[in-house]
Design a protein around this motif. Structure first.
Motif, PDB file in Angstrom:
ATOM      1  N   UNK A 163     -27.612 -19.118  12.327  1.00  0.00           N
ATOM      2  CA  UNK A 163     -27.357 -18.002  11.412  1.00  0.00           C
ATOM      3  C   UNK A 163     -27.053 -18.503   9.997  1.00  0.00           C
ATOM      4  N   UNK A 164     -26.473 -19.682   9.875  1.00  0.00           N
ATOM      5  CA  UNK A 164     -26.256 -20.284   8.561  1.00  0.00           C
ATOM      6  C   UNK A 164     -27.598 -20.592   7.913  1.00  0.00           C
ATOM      7  N   UNK A 165     -28.482 -21.218   8.676  1.00  0.00           N
ATOM      8  CA  UNK A 165     -29.823 -21.531   8.171  1.00  0.00           C
ATOM      9  C   UNK A 165     -30.557 -20.244   7.787  1.00  0.00           C
ATOM     10  N   UNK A 166     -30.489 -19.232   8.636  1.00  0.00           N
ATOM     11  CA  UNK A 166     -31.156 -17.960   8.364  1.00  0.00           C
ATOM     12  C   UNK A 166     -30.616 -17.318   7.089  1.00  0.00           C
ATOM     13  N   UNK A 167     -29.311 -17.331   6.913  1.00  0.00           N
ATOM     14  CA  UNK A 167     -28.704 -16.715   5.730  1.00  0.00           C
ATOM     15  C   UNK A 167     -29.170 -17.408   4.449  1.00  0.00           C
ATOM     16  N   UNK A 168     -29.121 -18.728   4.436  1.00  0.00           N
ATOM     17  CA  UNK A 168     -29.525 -19.479   3.242  1.00  0.00           C
ATOM     18  C   UNK A 168     -31.014 -19.276   2.968  1.00  0.00           C
ATOM     19  N   UNK A 198     -24.098 -17.112  -4.925  1.00  0.00           N
ATOM     20  CA  UNK A 198     -24.135 -16.590  -3.563  1.00  0.00           C
ATOM     21  C   UNK A 198     -23.256 -17.501  -2.712  1.00  0.00           C
ATOM     22  N   UNK A 199     -22.278 -16.908  -2.039  1.00  0.00           N
ATOM     23  CA  UNK A 199     -21.374 -17.674  -1.184  1.00  0.00           C
ATOM     24  C   UNK A 199     -21.669 -17.331   0.268  1.00  0.00           C
ATOM     25  N   UNK A 200     -21.962 -18.370   1.050  1.00  0.00           N
ATOM     26  CA  UNK A 200     -22.218 -18.208   2.480  1.00  0.00           C
ATOM     27  C   UNK A 200     -21.107 -18.961   3.204  1.00  0.00           C
ATOM     28  N   UNK A 201     -20.322 -18.237   3.979  1.00  0.00           N
ATOM     29  CA  UNK A 201     -19.237 -18.880   4.721  1.00  0.00           C
ATOM     30  C   UNK A 201     -19.708 -19.259   6.113  1.00  0.00           C
ATOM     31  N   UNK A 202     -19.147 -20.333   6.636  1.00  0.00           N
ATOM     32  CA  UNK A 202     -19.546 -20.777   7.970  1.00  0.00           C
ATOM     33  C   UNK A 202     -18.389 -21.496   8.646  1.00  0.00           C
ATOM     34  N   UNK A 203     -18.260 -21.234   9.928  1.00  0.00           N
ATOM     35  CA  UNK A 203     -17.212 -21.872  10.727  1.00  0.00           C
ATOM     36  C   UNK A 203     -17.848 -22.634  11.886  1.00  0.00           C
ATOM     37  N   UNK A 245     -17.322 -24.099   3.863  1.00  0.00           N
ATOM     38  CA  UNK A 245     -16.922 -24.513   5.203  1.00  0.00           C
ATOM     39  C   UNK A 245     -15.398 -24.612   5.276  1.00  0.00           C
ATOM     40  N   UNK A 246     -14.881 -24.462   6.460  1.00  0.00           N
ATOM     41  CA  UNK A 246     -13.435 -24.582   6.680  1.00  0.00           C
ATOM     42  C   UNK A 246     -13.113 -25.953   7.261  1.00  0.00           C
TER      43      UNK A 246
END
Length: 70
Positions: free
Chosen positions: A23-28, A13-18, A47-48
């Motif tokens: 919303x990052x915490x919620x997604x994970x 599962x890949x979660x992208x974040x900028x 992360x970028x």
């Protein structure tokens, strides 16, 4: 032709974040809470170079909090 499988396993599962934090915490957490842990091979937080410092810190905290999850 793609072969149909009866068993789903080893998903990455890949979660992208900028600049995301909540919303990052919620997604994970949603992935961890809703998926069968045996089906998850890994959760990758991508992360970028321009990701915000708070976003990076959130990702680091999630890695620490969920270190038992692949």
């Amino acid at each position: 032709m793609i072969e149909k499988t009866e068993k789903f396993e080893n998903a990455s599962v890949v979660v992208t974040a900028l600049s995301e934090t909540e919303s990052l915490r919620t997604a994970v957490e949603t992935v961890i809470e809703t998926c069968n842990k045996e089906d998850i091979k890994e959760i990758i937080i991508a992360l970028a170079r321009i990701s915000t410092e708070e976003c990076i810190k959130t990702a680091e905290r999630l890695c620490e909090e969920y270190s038992s999850v692949p």
